[in-house]
Design a protein around this motif. Structure first.
Motif, PDB file in Angstrom:
ATOM      1  N   ALA A  21     -40.799 -15.535 -12.498  1.00 53.93           N
ATOM      2  CA  ALA A  21     -41.875 -15.916 -13.417  1.00 53.93           C
ATOM      3  C   ALA A  21     -42.717 -14.734 -13.884  1.00 53.93           C
ATOM      4  O   ALA A  21     -43.497 -14.875 -14.825  1.00 53.93           O
ATOM      5  CB  ALA A  21     -42.775 -16.946 -12.756  1.00 53.93           C
ATOM      6  N   THR A  22     -42.574 -13.588 -13.252  1.00 53.42           N
ATOM      7  CA  THR A  22     -43.452 -12.461 -13.576  1.00 53.42           C
ATOM      8  C   THR A  22     -42.768 -11.391 -14.418  1.00 53.42           C
ATOM      9  O   THR A  22     -43.051 -10.204 -14.294  1.00 53.42           O
ATOM     10  CB  THR A  22     -44.050 -11.831 -12.296  1.00 53.42           C
ATOM     11  OG1 THR A  22     -42.999 -11.531 -11.380  1.00 53.42           O
ATOM     12  CG2 THR A  22     -45.075 -12.746 -11.659  1.00 53.42           C
ATOM     13  N   THR A  23     -41.901 -11.826 -15.311  1.00 54.72           N
ATOM     14  CA  THR A  23     -41.374 -10.907 -16.316  1.00 54.72           C
ATOM     15  C   THR A  23     -42.545 -10.391 -17.137  1.00 54.72           C
ATOM     16  O   THR A  23     -42.651  -9.214 -17.432  1.00 54.72           O
ATOM     17  CB  THR A  23     -40.368 -11.615 -17.236  1.00 54.72           C
ATOM     18  OG1 THR A  23     -39.309 -12.115 -16.439  1.00 54.72           O
ATOM     19  CG2 THR A  23     -39.826 -10.674 -18.287  1.00 54.72           C
ATOM     20  N   ASP A  24     -43.439 -11.309 -17.494  1.00 58.90           N
ATOM     21  CA  ASP A  24     -44.695 -10.967 -18.151  1.00 58.90           C
ATOM     22  C   ASP A  24     -45.801 -11.082 -17.107  1.00 58.90           C
ATOM     23  O   ASP A  24     -45.715 -11.916 -16.196  1.00 58.90           O
ATOM     24  CB  ASP A  24     -44.982 -11.931 -19.307  1.00 58.90           C
ATOM     25  CG  ASP A  24     -43.927 -11.837 -20.394  1.00 58.90           C
ATOM     26  OD1 ASP A  24     -43.539 -10.706 -20.732  1.00 58.90           O
ATOM     27  OD2 ASP A  24     -43.502 -12.897 -20.891  1.00 58.90           O
ATOM     28  N   PRO A  25     -46.849 -10.285 -17.223  1.00 55.48           N
ATOM     29  CA  PRO A  25     -47.934 -10.317 -16.231  1.00 55.48           C
ATOM     30  C   PRO A  25     -48.592 -11.694 -16.151  1.00 55.48           C
ATOM     31  O   PRO A  25     -48.838 -12.336 -17.174  1.00 55.48           O
ATOM     32  CB  PRO A  25     -48.925  -9.273 -16.757  1.00 55.48           C
ATOM     33  CG  PRO A  25     -48.117  -8.376 -17.624  1.00 55.48           C
ATOM     34  CD  PRO A  25     -47.063  -9.244 -18.231  1.00 55.48           C
TER      35      PRO A  25
END
Length: 111
Positions: A21-25
Motif C-alpha cells: 500500500a505504500t507505493t505512494d506515501p
C-alpha cells in the motif's frame, strides 16, 4: 539483517499489505483505514518495517488540522525469495529516479 530475519518480518500479519500500500506515501491513519488494521497494530508494524529499512519516513506534511503527520513510503519495489541453497532474500530498492520524481511532485503539489 539475515534472510531468515527478513522472512520473519515479512511473515508478520499486515506487513506485506503495508508494503504493497505504500507505493505512494501514506500516514499510519491512512494505512489503518485502507487496510482495516487497528491503529496500534499499524504503528507497531510501521516501526518493525522501518527498523528493517523496508519502509521509510518520507515526509512530515501538515494535516488539515494544521498538525504535522508522518507519511511513510516503502524502500523496495520487489522482494525475491529463493530456497535453492538455503534461504535467500533479494531486495530491489526503489530507484533514485523514482525517489527524485516523488520529491519533485511533492514540491509541486505543496506550491
Amino acid at each position: 539483517m539475515t534472510s531468515e530475519d527478513l522472512i520473519e518480518v515479512l511473515g508478520n500479519k499486515y506487513n506485506t499489505e503495508i508494503l504493497s500500500a505504500t507505493t505512494d506515501p501514506k500516514s499510519a491513519q491512512d494505512l489503518s483505514d485502507e487496510l482495516d488494521v487497528p491503529i496500534a497494530t499499524c504503528y507497531r508494524r510501521i516501526n518493525e518495517l522501518t527498523e528493517t529499512n523496508l519502509l521509510e519516513l518520507h515526509d512530515r506534511p501538515l494535516s488539515d488540522e494544521h498538525r504535522r503527520i508522518k507519511v511513510y513510503r516503502r524502500n523496495v519495489d520487489e522482494i525475491e525469495i529463493s530456497f535453492d541453497d538455503g534461504v535467500d532474500v533479494e531486495l530491489s530498492e526503489r530507484s533514485v529516479v523514482k525517489n527524485k520524481l516523488d520529491d519533485v511532485w511533492r514540491t509541486m503539489s505543496n506550491s
